[in-house]
Design a protein around this motif. Sequence first.
Motif, PDB file in Angstrom:
ATOM      1  N   ARG A  24     -20.576  -2.714  10.555  1.00  0.00           N
ATOM      2  CA  ARG A  24     -19.829  -1.640   9.861  1.00  0.00           C
ATOM      3  C   ARG A  24     -20.286  -1.585   8.394  1.00  0.00           C
ATOM      4  NH1 ARG A  24     -13.708  -3.977   8.552  1.00  0.00           N
ATOM      5  NH2 ARG A  24     -14.358  -5.137   6.703  1.00  0.00           N
ATOM      6  N   GLY A  25     -19.716  -0.675   7.655  1.00  0.00           N
ATOM      7  CA  GLY A  25     -19.905  -0.629   6.202  1.00  0.00           C
ATOM      8  C   GLY A  25     -21.352  -0.446   5.771  1.00  0.00           C
ATOM      9  N   GLY A  27     -23.852  -2.496   5.897  1.00  0.00           N
ATOM     10  CA  GLY A  27     -24.832  -2.991   6.867  1.00  0.00           C
ATOM     11  C   GLY A  27     -25.138  -1.946   7.929  1.00  0.00           C
ATOM     12  N   ASP A  45     -24.412  -9.016  13.890  1.00  0.00           N
ATOM     13  CA  ASP A  45     -23.094  -9.256  13.268  1.00  0.00           C
ATOM     14  C   ASP A  45     -22.399 -10.337  14.102  1.00  0.00           C
ATOM     15  OD1 ASP A  45     -20.424  -8.887  12.015  1.00  0.00           O
ATOM     16  OD2 ASP A  45     -21.257  -7.000  11.281  1.00  0.00           O
ATOM     17  N   LEU A  46     -21.128 -10.567  13.832  1.00  0.00           N
ATOM     18  CA  LEU A  46     -20.390 -11.570  14.608  1.00  0.00           C
ATOM     19  C   LEU A  46     -20.193 -11.108  16.056  1.00  0.00           C
ATOM     20  CD1 LEU A  46     -17.769 -12.580  11.882  1.00  0.00           C
ATOM     21  CD2 LEU A  46     -19.743 -13.912  12.683  1.00  0.00           C
ATOM     22  N   LEU A  63     -25.120 -12.731  15.452  1.00  0.00           N
ATOM     23  CA  LEU A  63     -25.710 -13.651  14.472  1.00  0.00           C
ATOM     24  C   LEU A  63     -24.652 -13.980  13.430  1.00  0.00           C
ATOM     25  CD1 LEU A  63     -27.789 -15.175  12.771  1.00  0.00           C
ATOM     26  CD2 LEU A  63     -28.700 -12.981  11.999  1.00  0.00           C
ATOM     27  N   ASP A  64     -24.106 -15.211  13.534  1.00  0.00           N
ATOM     28  CA  ASP A  64     -23.226 -15.725  12.487  1.00  0.00           C
ATOM     29  C   ASP A  64     -24.147 -16.333  11.427  1.00  0.00           C
ATOM     30  OD1 ASP A  64     -21.650 -17.286  10.827  1.00  0.00           O
ATOM     31  OD2 ASP A  64     -20.336 -17.980  12.442  1.00  0.00           O
ATOM     32  N   ASN A  92     -27.028  -8.930   4.164  1.00  0.00           N
ATOM     33  CA  ASN A  92     -25.916  -8.046   3.797  1.00  0.00           C
ATOM     34  C   ASN A  92     -24.544  -8.652   4.094  1.00  0.00           C
ATOM     35  OD1 ASN A  92     -24.536  -5.236   3.498  1.00  0.00           O
ATOM     36  ND2 ASN A  92     -24.028  -5.875   5.579  1.00  0.00           N
ATOM     37  N   ALA A  93     -24.429  -9.476   5.141  1.00  0.00           N
ATOM     38  CA  ALA A  93     -23.112  -9.982   5.551  1.00  0.00           C
ATOM     39  C   ALA A  93     -22.395 -10.605   4.360  1.00  0.00           C
ATOM     40  CB  ALA A  93     -23.267 -11.013   6.665  1.00  0.00           C
ATOM     41  N   VAL A 115     -20.403 -17.908   3.910  1.00  0.00           N
ATOM     42  CA  VAL A 115     -21.013 -16.635   4.317  1.00  0.00           C
ATOM     43  C   VAL A 115     -21.879 -16.066   3.192  1.00  0.00           C
ATOM     44  CG1 VAL A 115     -20.563 -14.261   5.070  1.00  0.00           C
ATOM     45  CG2 VAL A 115     -19.146 -16.137   5.939  1.00  0.00           C
ATOM     46  N   LEU A 142     -27.819  -8.476  -0.766  1.00  0.00           N
ATOM     47  CA  LEU A 142     -26.682  -7.720  -1.287  1.00  0.00           C
ATOM     48  C   LEU A 142     -25.972  -8.592  -2.303  1.00  0.00           C
ATOM     49  CD1 LEU A 142     -25.541  -4.839  -0.513  1.00  0.00           C
ATOM     50  CD2 LEU A 142     -27.397  -5.721   0.889  1.00  0.00           C
ATOM     51  N   LYS A 161     -21.701 -14.432  -5.842  1.00  0.00           N
ATOM     52  CA  LYS A 161     -22.730 -13.426  -6.129  1.00  0.00           C
ATOM     53  C   LYS A 161     -23.633 -13.890  -7.280  1.00  0.00           C
ATOM     54  CE  LYS A 161     -21.672 -10.612  -2.793  1.00  0.00           C
ATOM     55  NZ  LYS A 161     -22.581 -10.425  -1.652  1.00  0.00           N
ATOM     56  N   PRO A 187     -24.209  -3.182  -6.367  1.00  0.00           N
ATOM     57  CA  PRO A 187     -23.205  -2.113  -6.454  1.00  0.00           C
ATOM     58  C   PRO A 187     -21.937  -2.604  -7.160  1.00  0.00           C
ATOM     59  CG  PRO A 187     -23.703  -2.736  -4.154  1.00  0.00           C
ATOM     60  CD  PRO A 187     -24.271  -3.790  -5.034  1.00  0.00           C
ATOM     61  N   TYR A 189     -17.778  -1.121  -6.938  1.00  0.00           N
ATOM     62  CA  TYR A 189     -16.922  -0.963  -5.760  1.00  0.00           C
ATOM     63  C   TYR A 189     -17.436   0.135  -4.820  1.00  0.00           C
ATOM     64  CZ  TYR A 189     -13.867  -3.741  -8.656  1.00  0.00           C
ATOM     65  OH  TYR A 189     -13.365  -4.737  -9.438  1.00  0.00           O
ATOM     66  N   VAL A 190     -17.510  -0.218  -3.533  1.00  0.00           N
ATOM     67  CA  VAL A 190     -17.992   0.710  -2.501  1.00  0.00           C
ATOM     68  C   VAL A 190     -16.859   0.923  -1.483  1.00  0.00           C
ATOM     69  CG1 VAL A 190     -19.821   1.149  -0.803  1.00  0.00           C
ATOM     70  CG2 VAL A 190     -20.277  -0.362  -2.753  1.00  0.00           C
ATOM     71  N   GLY A 193     -14.561  -1.086   4.476  1.00  0.00           N
ATOM     72  CA  GLY A 193     -13.443  -1.894   4.954  1.00  0.00           C
ATOM     73  C   GLY A 193     -13.238  -3.164   4.136  1.00  0.00           C
TER      74      GLY A 193
HETATM   75  N1  LIG Z   1     -17.726  -2.992  -0.653  1.00  0.00           N
HETATM   76  C1  LIG Z   1     -17.983  -3.273  -1.908  1.00  0.00           C
HETATM   77  O1  LIG Z   1     -17.254  -2.845  -2.835  1.00  0.00           O
HETATM   78  C2  LIG Z   1     -19.188  -4.089  -2.276  1.00  0.00           C
HETATM   79  C3  LIG Z   1     -19.620  -4.094  -3.612  1.00  0.00           C
HETATM   80  C4  LIG Z   1     -20.717  -4.877  -3.968  1.00  0.00           C
HETATM   81  C5  LIG Z   1     -21.364  -5.629  -3.014  1.00  0.00           C
HETATM   82  N2  LIG Z   1     -20.939  -5.616  -1.727  1.00  0.00           N
HETATM   83  C6  LIG Z   1     -21.615  -6.470  -0.758  1.00  0.00           C
HETATM   84  O2  LIG Z   1     -22.184  -5.686   0.271  1.00  0.00           O
HETATM   85  C7  LIG Z   1     -22.210  -6.424   1.491  1.00  0.00           C
HETATM   86  C8  LIG Z   1     -21.588  -5.608   2.608  1.00  0.00           C
HETATM   87  O3  LIG Z   1     -20.264  -5.281   2.239  1.00  0.00           O
HETATM   88  P1  LIG Z   1     -19.380  -4.167   2.977  1.00  0.00           P
HETATM   89  O4  LIG Z   1     -18.595  -3.519   1.908  1.00  0.00           O
HETATM   90  O5  LIG Z   1     -20.186  -3.355   3.883  1.00  0.00           O
HETATM   91  O6  LIG Z   1     -18.396  -5.135   3.786  1.00  0.00           O
HETATM   92  P2  LIG Z   1     -17.684  -4.975   5.213  1.00  0.00           P
HETATM   93  O7  LIG Z   1     -16.542  -5.920   5.184  1.00  0.00           O
HETATM   94  O8  LIG Z   1     -17.413  -3.542   5.506  1.00  0.00           O
HETATM   95  O9  LIG Z   1     -18.802  -5.487   6.227  1.00  0.00           O
HETATM   96  C9  LIG Z   1     -19.231  -6.825   6.191  1.00  0.00           C
HETATM   97  C10 LIG Z   1     -19.787  -7.188   7.551  1.00  0.00           C
HETATM   98  O10 LIG Z   1     -20.192  -8.568   7.482  1.00  0.00           O
HETATM   99  C11 LIG Z   1     -19.826  -9.166   8.713  1.00  0.00           C
HETATM  100  N3  LIG Z   1     -19.700 -10.625   8.589  1.00  0.00           N
HETATM  101  C12 LIG Z   1     -18.695 -11.337   8.020  1.00  0.00           C
HETATM  102  N4  LIG Z   1     -18.918 -12.652   8.178  1.00  0.00           N
HETATM  103  C13 LIG Z   1     -20.085 -12.769   8.866  1.00  0.00           C
HETATM  104  C14 LIG Z   1     -20.838 -13.866   9.342  1.00  0.00           C
HETATM  105  N5  LIG Z   1     -20.428 -15.136   9.159  1.00  0.00           N
HETATM  106  N6  LIG Z   1     -22.004 -13.623   9.980  1.00  0.00           N
HETATM  107  C15 LIG Z   1     -22.415 -12.350  10.186  1.00  0.00           C
HETATM  108  N7  LIG Z   1     -21.747 -11.264   9.767  1.00  0.00           N
HETATM  109  C16 LIG Z   1     -20.586 -11.479   9.121  1.00  0.00           C
HETATM  110  C17 LIG Z   1     -18.509  -8.511   9.104  1.00  0.00           C
HETATM  111  O11 LIG Z   1     -18.247  -8.683  10.481  1.00  0.00           O
HETATM  112  C18 LIG Z   1     -18.749  -7.075   8.675  1.00  0.00           C
HETATM  113  O12 LIG Z   1     -19.253  -6.289   9.734  1.00  0.00           O
HETATM  114  C19 LIG Z   1     -21.499  -7.751   1.197  1.00  0.00           C
HETATM  115  O13 LIG Z   1     -22.439  -8.753   0.914  1.00  0.00           O
HETATM  116  C20 LIG Z   1     -20.690  -7.434  -0.048  1.00  0.00           C
HETATM  117  O14 LIG Z   1     -20.401  -8.587  -0.812  1.00  0.00           O
HETATM  118  C21 LIG Z   1     -19.871  -4.852  -1.329  1.00  0.00           C
END
Ligand SMILES: NC(=O)c1ccc[n+]([C@@H]2O[C@H](COP(=O)([O-])OP(=O)(O)OC[C@H]3O[C@@H](n4cnc5c(N)ncnc54)[C@H](O)[C@@H]3O)[C@@H](O)[C@H]2O)c1
Length: 277
Positions: A24-25, A27, A45-46, A63-64, A92-93, A115, A142, A161, A187, A189-190, A193
Motif C-alpha cells: 500500500r501507500g 510502496g 510486503d508482509l 518479505l519481512d 521503502n518498508a 524495520v 525512503l 531516519k 518527503p 508528510y504524505v 495509511g
Molecule cells: N507517509 C509519510 O508521511 C512519510 C513521510 C516520509 C517518509 N515516509 C517513509 O516512506 C515509507 C513508506 O511509507 P508509507 O507512508 O507508504 O507507509 P504505509 O504505512 O502506508 O506503508 C508501509 C508498508 O510497509 C509494510 N511493512 C511494515 N513492516 C514491514 C516489514 N517488517 N517488512 C515488510 N514490509 C513491512 C506495511 O505492511 C505497509 O504496506 C516509509 O519508510 C516511511 O517512513 C513516509
Amino acid sequence: MSATGADAPAGSAVRTVLVTGAGRGIGEATARRFADAGYLVGAFDLQPCAWAAGDDRVVTGVLDVTDPAAWEAALEQLTARAGGALNVLVNNAGLLYGMPFVDASYEQDSALVDVNVKGVMYGCRAAFPYLEKASSPVVVNLCSASAIYGQAEMAVYSATKFAVRGITEALDLEWGPKGIRVCSVWPLYVGTGMLEGVNTAGMRNMGVRLTEGDVAGEVSDLAEQTRRPPSGLLGRIRGAVGRAVHRPVGAQATAIYLASQVGPGRIIRLANKRLTS
Ligand SMILES: NC(=O)c1ccc[n+]([C@@H]2O[C@H](COP(=O)([O-])OP(=O)(O)OC[C@H]3O[C@@H](n4cnc5c(N)ncnc54)[C@H](O)[C@@H]3O)[C@@H](O)[C@H]2O)c1
C-alpha cells in the motif's frame, strides 16, 4: 514464500526492481509506476500484494525486511526471472509511531529500529551481489524530512531516519566506485495509511501536502536518471543538482533542507521548535 508473476523472456534486457512494503501507500505507488515503465517488479510486503494479483509484470510475495533469509529468498525468486541481476532496490518498508516519547513502549522502540534501520541494512547487504551484476544499478532508500533535525513527538522515528541517512551516505561512498548509486528521498508528510491516528503538532502546523504519487515520481526519476544521465549544458547542470545523494520531496521539505544546509544551528533549532510544538 507465496508468489505470483510471469517469467521474463529468456535473455531479455528487462530491468528489475524490488520494492519493499509494496502492499500500500508509497510502496504500492512506486511499484505500479515501475511496472508501467516496463520493469519486471518485485512487489513484496508482509503479505503478497493483493493489487498485483494477475499482473504478469509483477512478482509478489512475502518479505519481512527484518528477516535476512526472507531477503535472500525474495531476491533469488525475482532475479531468477531476469538473468540474476537487480537494477533497482527501493527500501521503502517503514513504521511510524507519532506520540510523546514517554508514551511509547520498549516494544515500539524495537519495532521501529528493526524495520526502519535493520530492514534497510539487511536489504542493502542481501541485494549487493545482484546489484553488482546489473547495468546502472541504484538503491533508493525512503528517508524523511525528519532526518534534517530531530522531530518532537516522533523522536524514535526521526532517529531511525537519521540512521537511514547515515547508511545512504556511507554506501554512496563505498559503492560509488563500484558503479552502484545509493541515494535517498526525503518527503515531509504524505497522505498514506501511515499517518492514520497520528496527530502531532508538526503535522498540524505543516499539513499533509504530498501524495504517494509525488514520492513515487521522485523514486522513479532517480532510477531513470542513473540509467540515462542528462545531456547538454543545462541538462548537465540540472543533472548535477538532481544527482545529490539526498533528494527532498516537495517545496516544504526542499526549503527546510536547504535552510538546514546554510543556516546557523541555533536558528535551525528555533525554526524546528516553532514548527513541531
Ligand atoms: N507517509 C509519510 O508521511 C512519510 C513521510 C516520509 C517518509 N515516509 C517513509 O516512506 C515509507 C513508506 O511509507 P508509507 O507512508 O507508504 O507507509 P504505509 O504505512 O502506508 O506503508 C508501509 C508498508 O510497509 C509494510 N511493512 C511494515 N513492516 C514491514 C516489514 N517488517 N517488512 C515488510 N514490509 C513491512 C506495511 O505492511 C505497509 O504496506 C516509509 O519508510 C516511511 O517512513 C513516509
